[in-house]
Design a protein around this motif. Structure first.
Motif, short mmCIF file in Angstrom:
data_model
loop_
_atom_site.label_atom_id
_atom_site.label_comp_id
_atom_site.label_asym_id
_atom_site.label_seq_id
_atom_site.Cartn_x
_atom_site.Cartn_y
_atom_site.Cartn_z
N GLY A 40 -3.38 4.16 -6.82
CA GLY A 40 -3.23 4.78 -5.47
C GLY A 40 -2.25 3.97 -4.78
N THR A 41 -1.42 3.25 -5.19
CA THR A 41 -0.39 2.75 -3.75
C THR A 41 1.34 3.29 -3.20
N GLY A 42 1.13 4.62 -4.05
CA GLY A 42 2.00 5.20 -3.67
C GLY A 42 2.79 5.11 -5.40
N GLY A 43 4.39 5.44 -5.50
CA GLY A 43 5.25 5.63 -6.88
C GLY A 43 6.67 4.59 -6.43
N GLY A 44 7.52 4.90 -6.98
CA GLY A 44 8.90 4.34 -7.15
C GLY A 44 8.81 3.48 -6.29
N LYS A 45 10.14 3.57 -5.58
CA LYS A 45 10.36 2.45 -4.81
C LYS A 45 9.88 3.04 -2.76
N ALA A 46 8.43 4.00 -2.72
CA ALA A 46 7.52 4.39 -2.29
C ALA A 46 6.41 3.70 -2.47
N PRO A 87 -10.31 -3.91 8.84
CA PRO A 87 -9.86 -3.39 7.54
C PRO A 87 -8.46 -4.32 7.13
N ASN A 88 -7.76 -3.76 5.99
CA ASN A 88 -7.07 -5.41 5.27
C ASN A 88 -5.16 -4.72 6.45
N LEU A 89 -4.71 -5.52 6.57
CA LEU A 89 -3.40 -5.69 6.65
C LEU A 89 -2.37 -5.60 4.76
N VAL A 90 -1.36 -4.85 4.82
CA VAL A 90 -0.83 -5.55 3.61
C VAL A 90 0.56 -4.33 3.15
N GLN A 91 1.53 -4.16 3.12
CA GLN A 91 2.98 -4.06 3.13
C GLN A 91 3.24 -3.42 2.21
N THR A 92 4.68 -2.52 2.45
CA THR A 92 5.22 -0.95 1.38
C THR A 92 6.37 -2.47 1.21
N LEU A 93 7.14 -1.78 -0.03
CA LEU A 93 8.14 -2.31 -0.28
C LEU A 93 9.91 -2.44 0.31
N GLU A 94 9.92 -2.43 1.59
CA GLU A 94 9.95 -2.74 2.62
C GLU A 94 9.63 -3.93 3.43
N THR A 97 0.92 10.36 -0.98
CA THR A 97 0.75 9.06 -0.95
C THR A 97 1.81 8.59 -0.60
N THR A 98 2.76 8.79 -1.88
CA THR A 98 4.03 7.56 -1.90
C THR A 98 4.91 8.71 -0.57
N THR A 99 5.02 9.99 -0.81
CA THR A 99 5.76 10.63 0.63
C THR A 99 5.00 10.10 2.14
N SER A 100 3.97 9.74 1.88
CA SER A 100 3.65 9.08 3.90
C SER A 100 3.98 7.48 3.35
N ILE A 101 3.91 7.15 2.89
CA ILE A 101 4.64 5.63 2.37
C ILE A 101 6.13 5.54 2.65
N ALA A 102 7.06 6.61 2.57
CA ALA A 102 7.82 7.35 2.68
C ALA A 102 8.86 7.36 3.63
N LEU A 103 7.65 8.28 4.36
CA LEU A 103 8.15 8.26 5.74
C LEU A 103 7.68 7.05 6.55
#
Length: 560
Positions: free
Chosen positions: A102-108, A252-259, A66-72
């Motif tokens: 289950g929402t990624g990790g760190g800055k991703a 469906p739900n809409l949210v955002q990444t840390l960027e 999941t972290t890699t998906s968000i980072a990508l």
């Protein structure tokens, strides 16, 4: 992005071409999307490039899918690409068990992480309620001895529909209900499944609209009559009320990444028990609103990835342009025999042995006519020598490799991965890959199971033990033998034994039971000792979760 402040969710929606009337805000940073948006034309003529993120078999050393998906997605946005995520909702069981969020990790990561990991927009609670509503109506029919036209009275000894709870609780795997005398019901054995393993979770993730949802719910088989006729949720009169309970959960739900990048987070079936994919509706939204839609499948390629391609993609009429196969050096070393405590230390010998496991997953991608990009989730102590060894091994099989440092550096740390994936995907524009399945729906159930076991797991054969032969005979008699197969297998190994790492050969997969999920539209062979209600570890992650006087929650995420 250390000082990132979440954008208003209306602003995130506007980036996707959505108007204020298209969304139903849940606070300032999350929202539901109206279902009629999905029927609209794509937002861009370049929309529709689907990317599936999957992984090697998980180990205690961790992979970070999941972290890699968000980072990508973050990296692609930094390259100026319209990239949209479509991910699963976390289940409270793993969040409070071993996973720690289950929402990624760190800055991703996704935001608001604490809300997504806890109650979010109430979807999983609604699924739990709908599941147990059907359980209550089944028992009520038994209590009042209802007779159903064409079937007769339900035999309580044949009830296959259990109860659900969004928590890991091994004590509820088998229990007795109806104690206390006749006025409290009939005494019988019962089971609880974790909500992520509920057939209703799988149904919600595959349903196209409200009509399809209700039809699927009505097809759920709950048991049999004394004469051997099946009894369904539709016959009991439960489907309409269940559909009403799930009205908002289907959106469906809409949210955002840390960027600030858009992410649809919706539905969360387990990949080792159910099909392990987020909802068809969320994936379709990502495809329509972004030029690149990034989605993931649960656990390893042998489980969630296989089911995404053979079940979800077939149902939704979609197919990925590329596969991203996530791995870490430490996980590969564990597959090569290194113990978890020393897996982070340099060990070229263990890595070389573990590469056979990675190579098997690369070969599996080829079975679908797809070539993966191997994404190495880099840790600070990874050596250049070992990273080069993985790149050489992947290259020999025609795969690309890229590094990702998304955890520590966010989108900036995944630019390499983003560039490679973009190149691979863009190269398919002239001739997109066509669907290629491991089995055909017309194959007999035994053959479908064998094809998965032999092609994807590398097994020598399948042994049908326990009640499996009887179950398959009954499924054929009911006319459900043409459904796809959703294998329930440990995520830790290519075999059905969680202690066997690496790339084993000449092993046999044992199928001990086959359940029918007529509403979801697949059959579920249970292999090995697979359980549909997990237990908590000796030291649950829940012990680290605290609510501070400020209202902030600490300890909910990994490394928090």
């Amino acid at each position: 992005m250390t000082n990132f402040s979440p954008r208003p969710i209306t602003e995130v929606a506007a980036e996707l071409g959505l108007e204020p009337d298209d969304i139903e805000p849940y606070g300032k940073t999350k929202a539901k999307i109206a279902l009629d948006v999905i029927a609209r034309p794509a937002a861009s003529r370049n929309a529709g490039r689907l990317i599936l993120v999957t992984a090697i078999n998980p180990t205690p050393a961790g992979e970070g899918k999941t972290t890699t998906s968000i980072a990508l997605a973050m990296g692609m946005r930094r390259l100026g690409k319209r990239a949209v995520l479509a991910l699963r909702e976390p289940s409270l069981g793993p969040v409070f068990g071993v996973k720690g969020g289950g929402t990624g990790g760190g800055k991703a990561s996704l935001t608001p992480a604490d809300e997504i990991n806890l109650h979010f927009t109430g979807d999983i609670h609604a699924i739990t309620t709908a599941h147990n509503l059907l359980s209550a109506l089944v028992d009520n029919s038994v209590y009042f001895r209802d007779t159903f036209e064409g079937s007769g009275e339900i035999d309580p000894r044949t009830i296959t529909w259990g109860r659900a709870l969004d928590m890991n609780d091994r004590f509820l795997r088998r229990c007795i209900i109806g104690l206390g005398g006749k006025s409290h019901g009939k005494v019988r054995e019962e089971r609880f499944d974790i909500t992520a393993a509920s057939e209703i979770m799988a149904i919600l993730a595959l349903a196209r609209d409200y009509a399809d949802l209700e039809q699927r719910l009505s097809r759920i088989v709950v048991g049999s009559s004394y004469d051997g006729h099946t009894i369904t949720a539709g016959q009991i009169g439960a489907a309409s009320a269940m559909c009403a309970v799930l009205r908002d959960a289907l959106k469906p739900n809409l949210v955002q990444t840390l960027e600030g990048g858009p992410a649809f987070v919706h539905a969360g079936p387990f990949g080792n028990i159910a099909h392990g994919c987020n909802s068809v509706l969320a994936t379709q939204l990502a495809i329509k609103t972004g030029d690149y839609a990034i989605t993931e499948a649960g656990f390893g390629f042998d489980l969630g990835g296989e089911k995404f391609l053979n079940i979800k993609a077939r149902t939704a009429g979609i197919w990925p342009r590329a596969i991203v196969l996530v791995a870490t050096l430490r996980a590969l070393k564990m597959h090569g025999g290194a113990p978890v405590k020393s897996s982070g230390e340099p060990n070229p010998e263990a890595l070389q042995k573990g590469l056979a496991h990675l190579e098997k997953h690369i070969e599996n991608a080829g079975a679908y006519g797809l070539t993966p990009v191997v994404a190495i989730n880099v840790f600070p102590n990874d050596t250049e020598e070992e990273l080069a060894l993985v790149e050489q091994s992947a290259g020999k099989l025609g795969a690309r490799m890229a590094r990702s440092e998304g955890f520590g550096r966010g989108g900036e740390g995944s630019l390499d991965l983003a560039r490679v994936v973009t190149e691979v995907v863009d190269a398919t524009d002239a001739n997109p890959p066509k669907p290629k399945y491991v089995y055909e729906l017309e194959d007999a159930p035994h053959e479908k199971i064998r094809k998965i076991a032999r092609t994807i797991y590398g097994a020598k054969d399948v042994a049908f033990v326990g009640s499996s032969e009887k179950d398959l005979k009954r499924i054929k008699e009911l006319g459900y033998d043409k459904l796809p197969v959703c294998m329930a297998k440990t995520q830790m190994s290519l075999t059905d034994d969680p202690t066997v790492y690496g790339r084993p050969r000449d092993f046999v997969i044992s199928v001990r039971e086959v359940r029918l999920s007529a509403g979801a539209g697949f059959i579920v062979p249970l292999t090995g000792d697979m359980m549909t209600m997990p237990g908590l570890p000796k030291v649950p992650a829940a012990r680290q979760v605290k609510l501070l006087p400020s209202g902030q929650i600490k300890g909910l995420m990994q490394n928090d």
